[in-house]
Enzyme design. Structure first.
Site, mmCIF file in Angstrom:
data_model
loop_
_atom_site.group_PDB
_atom_site.id
_atom_site.type_symbol
_atom_site.label_atom_id
_atom_site.label_comp_id
_atom_site.label_asym_id
_atom_site.label_seq_id
_atom_site.Cartn_x
_atom_site.Cartn_y
_atom_site.Cartn_z
ATOM 1 N N HIS A 321 38.298 19.722 25.745
ATOM 2 C CA HIS A 321 39.470 20.191 25.783
ATOM 3 C C HIS A 321 39.689 20.843 24.981
ATOM 4 O O HIS A 321 39.448 21.109 24.015
ATOM 5 C CB HIS A 321 39.970 18.954 25.962
ATOM 6 C CG HIS A 321 41.671 18.649 27.083
ATOM 7 N ND1 HIS A 321 42.351 19.488 26.397
ATOM 8 C CD2 HIS A 321 41.873 18.772 28.475
ATOM 9 C CE1 HIS A 321 44.012 19.473 27.305
ATOM 10 N NE2 HIS A 321 42.432 18.961 28.451
ATOM 11 N N ASP A 379 39.007 13.534 33.419
ATOM 12 C CA ASP A 379 38.064 13.208 34.311
ATOM 13 C C ASP A 379 36.775 12.614 33.994
ATOM 14 O O ASP A 379 35.888 12.035 35.181
ATOM 15 C CB ASP A 379 37.797 14.885 34.443
ATOM 16 C CG ASP A 379 38.987 15.297 35.454
ATOM 17 O OD1 ASP A 379 40.058 15.317 36.154
ATOM 18 O OD2 ASP A 379 38.793 16.569 34.239
HETATM 19 N N1 CMC Z 1 29.371 20.219 26.983
HETATM 20 C C1 CMC Z 1 29.027 20.537 25.954
HETATM 21 N N2 CMC Z 1 28.994 21.742 25.427
HETATM 22 C C2 CMC Z 1 30.412 21.668 25.401
HETATM 23 C C3 CMC Z 1 31.619 21.382 26.659
HETATM 24 C C4 CMC Z 1 30.144 20.311 27.620
HETATM 25 N N3 CMC Z 1 31.217 19.676 28.363
HETATM 26 N N4 CMC Z 1 32.577 21.973 26.374
HETATM 27 C C5 CMC Z 1 32.538 22.750 25.030
HETATM 28 N N5 CMC Z 1 31.683 22.834 24.986
HETATM 29 C C6 CMC Z 1 31.462 23.768 23.539
HETATM 30 C C7 CMC Z 1 30.901 25.035 24.439
HETATM 31 O O1 CMC Z 1 29.597 25.618 25.020
HETATM 32 C C8 CMC Z 1 31.035 25.498 23.001
HETATM 33 O O2 CMC Z 1 30.434 25.951 22.308
HETATM 34 P P1 CMC Z 1 30.019 27.245 20.780
HETATM 35 O O3 CMC Z 1 31.477 26.638 19.909
HETATM 36 O O4 CMC Z 1 28.827 26.841 20.491
HETATM 37 O O5 CMC Z 1 30.424 28.456 22.144
HETATM 38 C C9 CMC Z 1 32.271 24.530 22.193
HETATM 39 O O6 CMC Z 1 31.483 23.329 22.768
HETATM 40 C C10 CMC Z 1 34.008 25.013 22.610
HETATM 41 O O7 CMC Z 1 33.612 25.675 24.148
HETATM 42 P P2 CMC Z 1 34.806 25.798 24.840
HETATM 43 O O8 CMC Z 1 33.897 26.253 25.993
HETATM 44 O O9 CMC Z 1 34.999 27.489 23.915
HETATM 45 O O10 CMC Z 1 35.630 25.113 24.808
HETATM 46 P P3 CMC Z 1 37.410 25.925 25.755
HETATM 47 O O11 CMC Z 1 38.412 24.896 24.946
HETATM 48 O O12 CMC Z 1 37.066 26.986 26.561
HETATM 49 O O13 CMC Z 1 36.982 24.899 27.163
HETATM 50 C C11 CMC Z 1 36.531 22.664 28.503
HETATM 51 C C12 CMC Z 1 37.557 23.594 27.472
HETATM 52 C C13 CMC Z 1 37.292 21.587 29.232
HETATM 53 C C14 CMC Z 1 36.815 24.129 29.833
HETATM 54 C C15 CMC Z 1 34.962 22.899 28.316
HETATM 55 O O14 CMC Z 1 34.916 21.937 26.992
HETATM 56 C C16 CMC Z 1 34.336 22.632 29.314
HETATM 57 O O15 CMC Z 1 33.959 22.917 29.963
HETATM 58 N N6 CMC Z 1 34.659 20.928 29.598
HETATM 59 C C17 CMC Z 1 33.257 20.198 31.051
HETATM 60 C C18 CMC Z 1 34.564 20.312 32.429
HETATM 61 C C19 CMC Z 1 35.922 19.786 31.913
HETATM 62 O O16 CMC Z 1 34.890 18.276 32.006
HETATM 63 N N7 CMC Z 1 36.689 20.070 32.372
HETATM 64 C C20 CMC Z 1 38.080 19.137 32.721
HETATM 65 C C21 CMC Z 1 39.056 19.100 31.453
HETATM 66 S S1 CMC Z 1 40.435 18.403 31.120
HETATM 67 C C22 CMC Z 1 40.862 18.015 32.931
HETATM 68 C C23 CMC Z 1 41.531 19.617 33.426
HETATM 69 O O17 CMC Z 1 42.056 20.583 32.431
HETATM 70 O O18 CMC Z 1 42.186 19.287 34.383
#
Ligand code: CMC
Length: 444
Positions: A321, A379
């Protein structure tokens, strides 16, 4: 040293707190006002930064940018706190119902008994939709994704309820607010019924908000349908847990759409479109797809390995998140609720739940997830509950949209009332071509 913004405005030194920005290329210093909220990190007020310094800030994804001041929802992601108007999500989920939470988000306080009964009455008596709207659905293919239908139908509400679209009229704003909260379950249930080829079911005024939704989604005119109160309570709790989440992607979309003066129905349709993405509300559907793909517990390590592989775009859905660097408090409540629903339905063995619990256990011990502070989010468990209740995966994000509508509209209302409200208009760092001379077609 240049004057602080406050000094520049008042001509007198101000007593506020400032941080100093030093521009080493010109040796100029700029004092930037620091503002404190009631909780959370302080913010540096950069509203006059461009005017004072000629610089923009650069923050793709707005990881450090506060886009507004708000009194609605507070999150401390480091420790996993979510509060609406000061009340913790755990307390709201346990002691209140969705109507209480809607009132709280919209009007700032929990309702007293008479306010509650007036509010419930008002919402209940606006739950029917214009009969002509039924024909609007018929333009969609039966296999259309219900989120596509939701975005279209909600966008079309401004054509059906045009008398609630003047955003400068408080009474029209109030009416649009109540219409949206009231009609969303009807619209969502109709999207589901349409996909099944079953007749639309009209709302029933003797049922609670959540029970009425289950009735419209699952009953058929041919026989009596009794809403299971345990499932109605679980549905209500899911609505509470999704009601608002401060400035997330869809809420920011609603605010920015609304900042141009667009009508509330159009703004909520924009929010629905934004919510649909798999990184946001679409994740609940993606979680179930993932759990089905994993299939059995012994295949979990294979999927964890893929999620950790830098060269593979695969991510564990329902994990991570932007704000929570700890367990999402909503996921903790939902995990309990999932067990309650399965027990009520007599489901002793739910392989998807077993896979989810094991996946969570393994991921939370894995260095990659620990170091990056990736925990289950809201989720992760919602889909298992919704599936057990009888919803197909394609409806999961629709239910999120239904519940989040009140948060979107509360945030939209707050923005409209903000005295200094201006159109949302971010700046950019341009890195394209500089001016060049037009090349005629025969010379390209
Ligand atoms: N699985 C594997 N690696 C992950 C995941 C994951 N679910 N989420 C983040 N990472 C890694 C990502 O690759 C990155 O690694 P590095 O620093 O080495 O590049 C690090 O963690 C930080 O991730 P980010 O993408 O920069 O973080 P963000 O804040 O931009 O994204 C997120 C947040 C929710 C989009 C992301 O964690 C994700 O794609 N999660 C899976 C989708 C999900 O479950 N979404 C629901 C969110 S909660 C409800 C809502 O908001 O609707």
């Amino acid at each position: 040293m240049s004057k602080s913004p406050a000094e520049a405005k008042s001509g007198k030194p101000a007593n506020g707190e400032y941080v100093t920005l030093i521009d080493h290329s010109t040796e100029k210093q700029y004092d930037l006002l620091v503002r404190s909220g009631t909780e959370g990190p302080k913010v540096i007020d950069i509203q006059s930064l461009y005017k004072d310094t000629g610089y923009f800030t650069y923050d793709p994804g707005y990881t450090s940018t506060g886009s507004c001041e708000s009194t609605i929802t507070f999150i401390d992601g480091e420790i996993g706190i979510l509060r609406h108007r000061g009340y913790s999500i755990e307390e709201l989920a346990e002691h209140s119902d969705y109507m209480d939470v809607c009132y709280l988000l919209l009007y700032g306080e929990l309702p007293n008994a008479s306010q509650k009964s007036d509010f419930v009455h008002e919402i209940t008596y606006h739950s029917m939709v214009h009969e002509q709207l039924l024909y609007f659905y018929r333009g969609f293919r039966r296999d259309a994704h219900p989120m596509a239908i939701m975005a279209g139908v909600v966008g079309a509400l401004s054509a059906f309820y045009h008398e609630s679209t003047d955003i400068n009229d408080p009474e029209q704003r109030r009416m649009a607010t109540h219409q949206l909260v009231a009609k969303m379950p009807t619209i969502a249930a109709m999207a589901y019924k349409y996909s099944l080829g079953q007749p639309f079911v009209y709302p029933r005024n003797d049922l609670s908000y959540a029970a009425n939704f289950l009735h419209m989604a699952f009953s058929v005119p041919a026989e009596e349908y009794n809403v299971n109160p345990v499932l109605a309570r679980a549905m209500d709790r899911i609505f509470i847990l999704h009601a608002d989440h401060e400035q997330n992607a869809s809420t920011s979309t609603v605010r920015i759409a609304g900042s141009s003066g667009a009508n509330p129905f159009a703004c909520i349709a924009a929010g629905i479109a934004s919510l649909w993405g798999p990184a946001h509300g679409g994740a609940n559907e993606a979680v179930l797809t993932m759990l089905r793909e994993i299939g059995s517990k012994d295949r979990i390590p294979e999927f964890i390995k893929r999620a950790k592989d830098k060269n593979d775009p695969y991510r564990l859905m329902g994990f991570g998140h932007r704000v929570y660097k700890n367990y999402d408090p909503r996921a903790a409540v939902l995990r309990e609720s999932t067990h309650e629903v399965l027990a009520e339905l007599g489901i002793k063995n739910e392989p998807l739940l077993d896979t989810a619990i094991e996946l969570e256990r393994i991921a939370l011990q894995d260095d990659y997830f620990v170091e990056k502070k990736l925990f289950p989010n809201v989720d992760f468990y919602s889909g298992i509950t919704l599936q057990a209740m009888g919803f197909p995966t394609s409806m999961f994000t629709v239910l999120f949209a239904l519940a989040r509508t009140v948060g979107w509209i509360a945030q939209w209302k707050e923005m409209i009332k903000e005295p200094n409200q201006r159109i949302g208009r971010p700046r950019q760092l341009y890195s394209g071509s500089q001016e060049r001379t037009f090349v005629p077609l025969d010379k390209r």
